[in-house]
Design a protein around this motif. Structure first.
Motif, PDB file in Angstrom:
ATOM      1  N   ARG A  89     -10.665   8.546 -58.542  1.00 46.52           N
ATOM      2  CA  ARG A  89     -11.156   9.435 -59.595  1.00 46.52           C
ATOM      3  C   ARG A  89     -10.867  10.902 -59.252  1.00 46.52           C
ATOM      4  O   ARG A  89     -10.430  11.681 -60.096  1.00 46.52           O
ATOM      5  N   ILE A  90     -11.116  11.269 -57.981  1.00 43.71           N
ATOM      6  CA  ILE A  90     -10.910  12.663 -57.560  1.00 43.71           C
ATOM      7  C   ILE A  90      -9.427  13.021 -57.581  1.00 43.71           C
ATOM      8  O   ILE A  90      -9.037  14.107 -58.016  1.00 43.71           O
ATOM      9  N   ARG A  91      -8.572  12.108 -57.129  1.00 41.86           N
ATOM     10  CA  ARG A  91      -7.129  12.380 -57.147  1.00 41.86           C
ATOM     11  C   ARG A  91      -6.603  12.480 -58.574  1.00 41.86           C
ATOM     12  O   ARG A  91      -5.652  13.222 -58.846  1.00 41.86           O
ATOM     13  N   ALA A  92      -7.205  11.717 -59.501  1.00 41.40           N
ATOM     14  CA  ALA A  92      -6.790  11.808 -60.904  1.00 41.40           C
ATOM     15  C   ALA A  92      -7.112  13.177 -61.495  1.00 41.40           C
ATOM     16  O   ALA A  92      -6.462  13.609 -62.453  1.00 41.40           O
ATOM     17  N   LEU A  93      -8.098  13.869 -60.933  1.00 42.32           N
ATOM     18  CA  LEU A  93      -8.457  15.203 -61.387  1.00 42.32           C
ATOM     19  C   LEU A  93      -7.647  16.285 -60.678  1.00 42.32           C
ATOM     20  O   LEU A  93      -7.916  17.480 -60.843  1.00 42.32           O
ATOM     21  N   GLY A  94      -6.665  15.882 -59.851  1.00 44.73           N
ATOM     22  CA  GLY A  94      -5.838  16.840 -59.139  1.00 44.73           C
ATOM     23  C   GLY A  94      -6.401  17.265 -57.802  1.00 44.73           C
ATOM     24  O   GLY A  94      -5.918  18.234 -57.200  1.00 44.73           O
ATOM     25  N   GLN A 121     -20.447  30.775 -63.658  1.00 40.21           N
ATOM     26  CA  GLN A 121     -19.875  30.112 -64.822  1.00 40.21           C
ATOM     27  C   GLN A 121     -20.155  28.621 -64.777  1.00 40.21           C
ATOM     28  O   GLN A 121     -20.355  28.047 -63.724  1.00 40.21           O
ATOM     29  N   ALA A 122     -20.189  28.025 -65.969  1.00 39.29           N
ATOM     30  CA  ALA A 122     -20.394  26.577 -66.047  1.00 39.29           C
ATOM     31  C   ALA A 122     -19.149  25.870 -65.528  1.00 39.29           C
ATOM     32  O   ALA A 122     -18.026  26.222 -65.875  1.00 39.29           O
ATOM     33  N   LEU A 123     -19.356  24.867 -64.704  1.00 35.69           N
ATOM     34  CA  LEU A 123     -18.237  24.117 -64.141  1.00 35.69           C
ATOM     35  C   LEU A 123     -17.791  23.033 -65.111  1.00 35.69           C
ATOM     36  O   LEU A 123     -18.575  22.567 -65.952  1.00 35.69           O
ATOM     37  N   PRO A 124     -16.540  22.593 -65.011  1.00 35.72           N
ATOM     38  CA  PRO A 124     -16.082  21.494 -65.864  1.00 35.72           C
ATOM     39  C   PRO A 124     -16.937  20.250 -65.659  1.00 35.72           C
ATOM     40  O   PRO A 124     -17.356  19.943 -64.540  1.00 35.72           O
ATOM     41  N   GLN A 125     -17.185  19.560 -66.752  1.00 36.71           N
ATOM     42  CA  GLN A 125     -18.036  18.375 -66.682  1.00 36.71           C
ATOM     43  C   GLN A 125     -17.457  17.329 -65.734  1.00 36.71           C
ATOM     44  O   GLN A 125     -18.191  16.668 -65.000  1.00 36.71           O
ATOM     45  N   ALA A 126     -16.139  17.179 -65.707  1.00 40.58           N
ATOM     46  CA  ALA A 126     -15.518  16.185 -64.829  1.00 40.58           C
ATOM     47  C   ALA A 126     -15.783  16.505 -63.364  1.00 40.58           C
ATOM     48  O   ALA A 126     -15.966  15.601 -62.542  1.00 40.58           O
ATOM     49  N   TRP A 161     -26.334  15.096 -44.718  1.00 38.51           N
ATOM     50  CA  TRP A 161     -26.022  16.428 -45.217  1.00 38.51           C
ATOM     51  C   TRP A 161     -25.012  16.328 -46.366  1.00 38.51           C
ATOM     52  O   TRP A 161     -24.066  15.556 -46.292  1.00 38.51           O
ATOM     53  N   TYR A 162     -25.244  17.153 -47.394  1.00 39.09           N
ATOM     54  CA  TYR A 162     -24.341  17.215 -48.553  1.00 39.09           C
ATOM     55  C   TYR A 162     -24.196  18.687 -48.926  1.00 39.09           C
ATOM     56  O   TYR A 162     -25.136  19.320 -49.406  1.00 39.09           O
ATOM     57  N   HIS A 163     -23.018  19.247 -48.657  1.00 37.94           N
ATOM     58  CA  HIS A 163     -22.772  20.662 -48.896  1.00 37.94           C
ATOM     59  C   HIS A 163     -21.638  20.832 -49.905  1.00 37.94           C
ATOM     60  O   HIS A 163     -20.611  20.139 -49.811  1.00 37.94           O
ATOM     61  N   VAL A 164     -21.825  21.755 -50.842  1.00 44.75           N
ATOM     62  CA  VAL A 164     -20.812  22.072 -51.850  1.00 44.75           C
ATOM     63  C   VAL A 164     -20.434  23.540 -51.697  1.00 44.75           C
ATOM     64  O   VAL A 164     -21.315  24.410 -51.654  1.00 44.75           O
ATOM     65  N   LEU A 165     -19.144  23.811 -51.607  1.00 39.88           N
ATOM     66  CA  LEU A 165     -18.630  25.174 -51.446  1.00 39.88           C
ATOM     67  C   LEU A 165     -17.661  25.473 -52.588  1.00 39.88           C
ATOM     68  O   LEU A 165     -16.843  24.626 -52.956  1.00 39.88           O
ATOM     69  N   VAL A 166     -17.769  26.680 -53.144  1.00 41.59           N
ATOM     70  CA  VAL A 166     -16.854  27.130 -54.194  1.00 41.59           C
ATOM     71  C   VAL A 166     -16.133  28.370 -53.689  1.00 41.59           C
ATOM     72  O   VAL A 166     -16.776  29.383 -53.369  1.00 41.59           O
ATOM     73  N   GLN A 167     -14.823  28.284 -53.595  1.00 46.04           N
ATOM     74  CA  GLN A 167     -13.999  29.402 -53.149  1.00 46.04           C
ATOM     75  C   GLN A 167     -12.865  29.581 -54.150  1.00 46.04           C
ATOM     76  O   GLN A 167     -11.954  28.734 -54.218  1.00 46.04           O
ATOM     77  N   GLY A 168     -12.947  30.667 -54.911  1.00 41.62           N
ATOM     78  CA  GLY A 168     -11.915  30.908 -55.926  1.00 41.62           C
ATOM     79  C   GLY A 168     -11.933  29.829 -56.996  1.00 41.62           C
ATOM     80  O   GLY A 168     -12.962  29.571 -57.621  1.00 41.62           O
ATOM     81  N   GLN A 169     -10.821  29.186 -57.161  1.00 40.93           N
ATOM     82  CA  GLN A 169     -10.677  28.131 -58.162  1.00 40.93           C
ATOM     83  C   GLN A 169     -10.692  26.738 -57.533  1.00 40.93           C
ATOM     84  O   GLN A 169     -10.112  25.808 -58.096  1.00 40.93           O
ATOM     85  N   GLU A 170     -11.348  26.602 -56.393  1.00 39.53           N
ATOM     86  CA  GLU A 170     -11.423  25.293 -55.724  1.00 39.53           C
ATOM     87  C   GLU A 170     -12.858  25.018 -55.286  1.00 39.53           C
ATOM     88  O   GLU A 170     -13.534  25.895 -54.758  1.00 39.53           O
ATOM     89  N   LEU A 171     -13.292  23.807 -55.522  1.00 39.71           N
ATOM     90  CA  LEU A 171     -14.620  23.356 -55.102  1.00 39.71           C
ATOM     91  C   LEU A 171     -14.453  22.298 -54.020  1.00 39.71           C
ATOM     92  O   LEU A 171     -13.676  21.354 -54.174  1.00 39.71           O
ATOM     93  N   LEU A 176     -11.680  19.779 -55.222  1.00 40.19           N
ATOM     94  CA  LEU A 176     -11.379  19.648 -56.641  1.00 40.19           C
ATOM     95  C   LEU A 176     -11.002  21.016 -57.213  1.00 40.19           C
ATOM     96  O   LEU A 176     -11.657  22.023 -56.906  1.00 40.19           O
ATOM     97  N   PRO A 177      -9.961  21.065 -58.035  1.00 41.53           N
ATOM     98  CA  PRO A 177      -9.628  22.332 -58.706  1.00 41.53           C
ATOM     99  C   PRO A 177     -10.602  22.586 -59.850  1.00 41.53           C
ATOM    100  O   PRO A 177     -10.991  21.660 -60.568  1.00 41.53           O
ATOM    101  N   LEU A 178     -11.029  23.836 -60.001  1.00 45.11           N
ATOM    102  CA  LEU A 178     -11.934  24.184 -61.105  1.00 45.11           C
ATOM    103  C   LEU A 178     -11.178  24.392 -62.407  1.00 45.11           C
ATOM    104  O   LEU A 178     -11.788  24.395 -63.479  1.00 45.11           O
ATOM    105  N   ASP A 179      -9.868  24.577 -62.331  1.00 45.60           N
ATOM    106  CA  ASP A 179      -9.044  24.684 -63.523  1.00 45.60           C
ATOM    107  C   ASP A 179      -8.619  23.285 -63.910  1.00 45.60           C
ATOM    108  O   ASP A 179      -7.742  22.686 -63.290  1.00 45.60           O
ATOM    109  N   MET A 180      -9.244  22.734 -64.951  1.00 43.74           N
ATOM    110  CA  MET A 180      -8.992  21.357 -65.360  1.00 43.74           C
ATOM    111  C   MET A 180      -7.846  21.244 -66.357  1.00 43.74           C
ATOM    112  O   MET A 180      -7.657  20.200 -66.968  1.00 43.74           O
ATOM    113  N   ALA A 181      -7.070  22.301 -66.542  1.00 44.09           N
ATOM    114  CA  ALA A 181      -5.950  22.229 -67.485  1.00 44.09           C
ATOM    115  C   ALA A 181      -4.947  21.196 -67.035  1.00 44.09           C
ATOM    116  O   ALA A 181      -4.497  21.194 -65.888  1.00 44.09           O
ATOM    117  N   GLY A 182      -4.604  20.292 -67.908  1.00 44.59           N
ATOM    118  CA  GLY A 182      -3.638  19.254 -67.560  1.00 44.59           C
ATOM    119  C   GLY A 182      -4.264  18.019 -66.975  1.00 44.59           C
ATOM    120  O   GLY A 182      -3.585  17.054 -66.682  1.00 44.59           O
TER     121      GLY A 182
END
Length: 383
Positions: free
Chosen positions: A351-356, A284-289, A315-325, A375-381
């Motif tokens: 900036r990251i803390r402002a996104l929850g 799925q497409a991730l939130p733009q933020a 090194w720069y690694h990105v992991l997605v587990q459930g609703q968290e990146l 970062l949470p993938l659910d950007m609601a709120g």
């Protein structure tokens, strides 16, 4: 970015320093004067100055130390060289200490201070040699050794300037690539807004007609008219499916293409820094933020590695587990102590803390800086 061959240069300098022990214990030019011939207190003082010189040489060329600390070690290095030469010049054979000191201090001090130390060393040398060779002979040898010291310092200054120019060019190229990536993201956002308006206008019209045809098919009494209404609805449905597929293709965002393109640009402009990027294949497409924050974290972390870390690998690694990146960024360098978080990382954390999300900066025992962001993938709120 660690300077190529820096460790080898440090080792060679220490080997050259240790080789002077052989000179000190050998009658090289038949002066009938060795370090063993000194008085007891002189021999002990010379040995102390020679030993501290080696320690100061190692610390002065240590890339993980702050520039101010390395300058202090450079002053001690030059002072020990002067003390050792005054106690035991051996006809100028021990002047290698001063030449080594000139090269070491040139790497950490300004040109004016380096020249001042070289002239002070030369004054000590002419005083030491005049006792063995007379003032004329001492002045002649001192002038020649002065040229050697200045030549060594000049080589170091040219090497430093070339290295800093390459580093500044690499950093500028990197910032330009990041700016281009952000502009591309802005353009894509505008294009998505335009397509969404077209979807609203086009699909709304077609859906209205489809609803009328279906309503007509449900109420007309004659089978032929009902069949015609259903066929019109099916044809319209196929058109709608085609419009939806085209819109989905236009709106599809390959979230990590920017990071991978920037990685290629970093590798091309910094051949001495190996960059490894691992990103997930998210369906799925991730939130733009979220993607924007990931790009900014990559920008800040790799820029700090190039400027401060003296690293060879990043090194720069990105992991997605459930609703968290989760984003992990680290290198194999050594940060200069004390570690301070600059405005770039501080603003990124806000900036990251402002996104929850959460943002952590840790320092390993080896001196490497590790960054971790969740970062949470659910950007609601969240904006």
């Amino acid at each position: 970015m660690k300077r190529p061959g820096q460790t080898r240069i440090r080792v060679v300098s220490l080997v050259a320093w240790l080789s002077l022990l052989l000179v000190a214990h050998t009658d090289v030019i038949n002066t009938h004067h060795r370090v063993e011939d000194l008085a007891g207190w002189q021999r002990a003082l010379w040995a102390a100055a020679f030993t501290v010189f080696g320690m100061a040489l190692w610390q002065c060329t240590h890339p993980a130390l702050s520039l101010r600390t390395r300058r202090h070690w450079g002053l001690l290095l030059s002072g020990c060289a002067c003390v050792a030469i005054l106690l035991f010049p051996q006809g100028g054979n021990m002047v290698g200490l001063m030449i080594t000191a000139a090269g070491a201090v040139a790497a950490v001090m300004t040109l004016r201070r380096t020249l001042a130390l070289i002239f002070l060393q030369s004054l000590c040398l002419i005083g030491a040699l005049s006792g063995e060779l007379g003032w004329a002979g001492g002045a002649f040898l001192t002038f020649n050794f002065l040229m050697f010291q200045m030549f060594m310092a000049g080589l170091v200054f040219i090497s430093n300037r070339e290295f800093l120019s390459r580093q500044a060019l690499a950093e500028s190229h990197l910032q330009l690539r990041f700016t281009q990536a952000l502009l591309e993201e802005t353009a894509r956002t505008a294009e998505r807004a335009r397509i969404s308006r077209e979807l609203h206008d086009g699909l709304g019209h077609h859906l209205t007609i489809l609803g009328l045809d279906l309503e007509l098919a449900a109420h007309v009494p004659h089978a032929e008219e009902r069949l015609a209404a259903v066929q019109r609805a099916r044809a319209l449905n196929r058109q709608l499916m085609g419009v939806v597929r085209e819109s989905i293709d236009a709106l599809r965002v390959y979230d990590w293409e920017d990071v991978q393109r920037v990685q290629a640009a970093v590798c091309a402009s910094n051949p001495d820094l190996h960059v490894e990027v691992r990103v997930p294949e998210v369906g799925q497409a991730l939130p733009q933020a979220v993607t924007h924050a990931c790009l900014r974290l990559f920008q800040e972390s790799v820029t700090n590695t190039i400027k401060y870390a003296q690293a060879r690998h990043f090194w720069y690694h990105v992991l997605v587990q459930g609703q968290e990146l989760t984003v992990l960024a680290w290198d194999d360098g050594a940060a200069r102590l004390p570690l301070t978080v600059g405005r770039g990382l501080d603003g990124l954390g806000a900036r990251i803390r402002a996104l929850g999300g959460t943002f952590q900066t840790t320092l390993t025992p080896g001196g490497a800086v590790h960054l971790r962001a969740s970062l949470p993938l659910d950007m609601a709120g969240h904006p």
